[in-house]
Design a protein around this motif. Structure first.
Motif, PDB file in Angstrom:
ATOM      1  N   ARG A 145       0.680  -1.210   0.264  1.00  0.00           N
ATOM      2  CA  ARG A 145      -0.014  -0.018   0.416  1.00  0.00           C
ATOM      3  C   ARG A 145       1.337   1.505   0.079  1.00  0.00           C
ATOM      4  N   SER A 151      -3.368  -0.025  -5.156  1.00  0.00           N
ATOM      5  CA  SER A 151      -4.392   0.754  -4.511  1.00  0.00           C
ATOM      6  C   SER A 151      -4.827  -0.702  -3.899  1.00  0.00           C
ATOM      7  N   TYR A 152      -6.450   0.181  -2.831  1.00  0.00           N
ATOM      8  CA  TYR A 152      -6.854  -1.452  -2.110  1.00  0.00           C
ATOM      9  C   TYR A 152      -6.752  -2.071  -3.725  1.00  0.00           C
ATOM     10  N   ILE A 170      -4.828  -3.049   6.026  1.00  0.00           N
ATOM     11  CA  ILE A 170      -4.573  -2.515   5.756  1.00  0.00           C
ATOM     12  C   ILE A 170      -4.975  -1.249   7.883  1.00  0.00           C
TER      13      ILE A 170
END
Length: 187
Positions: A145, A151-152, A170
């Motif tokens: 991350r 990106s997620y 996260i």
């Protein structure tokens, strides 16, 4: 340094102490700006659900980039700029392709000087120290991350995990890492 010394120290003094390895000083900096930055995110979002994540992400960036702090500006202005840019990144990830209010436009970044690269290496060593204390899963998520800037959605796809699981893990990894930094975890 005594507690009273931290309380009366200027932001610049605390920042210098953090760069020298004093993690307690970072805790005091965090506590000075936490509430204002949190309120900023809540005000901009109109809700609180992502404000905690943005606050944690902002202060991880503050810690990692502290060596770049320019004393020509107040520390609060610098933290606010990082928070604003974190918010802009968040909006871009959420609403890819939609125009963003130019009031929030992020300034162009410049290449680091040799001194900044050296200090960055020192900061990275400290971050690595904390990363090594995370579980392997959390360590992998933080690296993907924040260091590899996935990106997620990209992380979820690469790890074959549900998006909600990635976001939750996260969030937990950031909380754990922020707690270690604030507590000066050295074990």
């Amino acid at each position: 340094m005594e507690i009273a010394d931290y309380i009366v120290a200027s932001d610049g003094e605390l920042a210098a102490r953090v760069l020298e390895g004093d993690d307690h000083a970072f805790e005091y900096l965090f506590n000075r700006y936490r509430e204002a930055i949190y309120r900023l995110f809540v005000q901009r979002l109109g809700r609180t659900d992502d404000a905690d994540d943005l606050l944690q992400e902002t202060f991880i960036k503050v810690y990692i980039n502290l060596h770049r702090y320019n004393t020509a500006y107040t520390f609060g202005q610098w933290v606010y700029t990082i928070a604003r840019n974190t918010f802009v990144d968040y909006i871009r990830r959420r609403q890819d392709g939609l125009p963003i209010d130019e009031h929030f436009a992020a300034p162009a970044s410049s290449a680091p000087t040799p001194e900044e690269r050296f200090i960055n290496l020192q900061q990275r060593t400290q971050i690595e120290h904390y990363l090594e204390r995370l579980t392997p899963r959390y360590r992998q998520l933080i690296r993907m991350r924040f260091f590899e800037e996935y990106s997620y959605e990209e992380i979820a796809a690469k790890l074959s995990l549900p998006l909600g699981t990635v976001k939750t893990q996260i969030h937990r990894a950031r909380e754990q890492m922020c707690r270690m930094i604030a507590e000066g975890e050295q074990h």
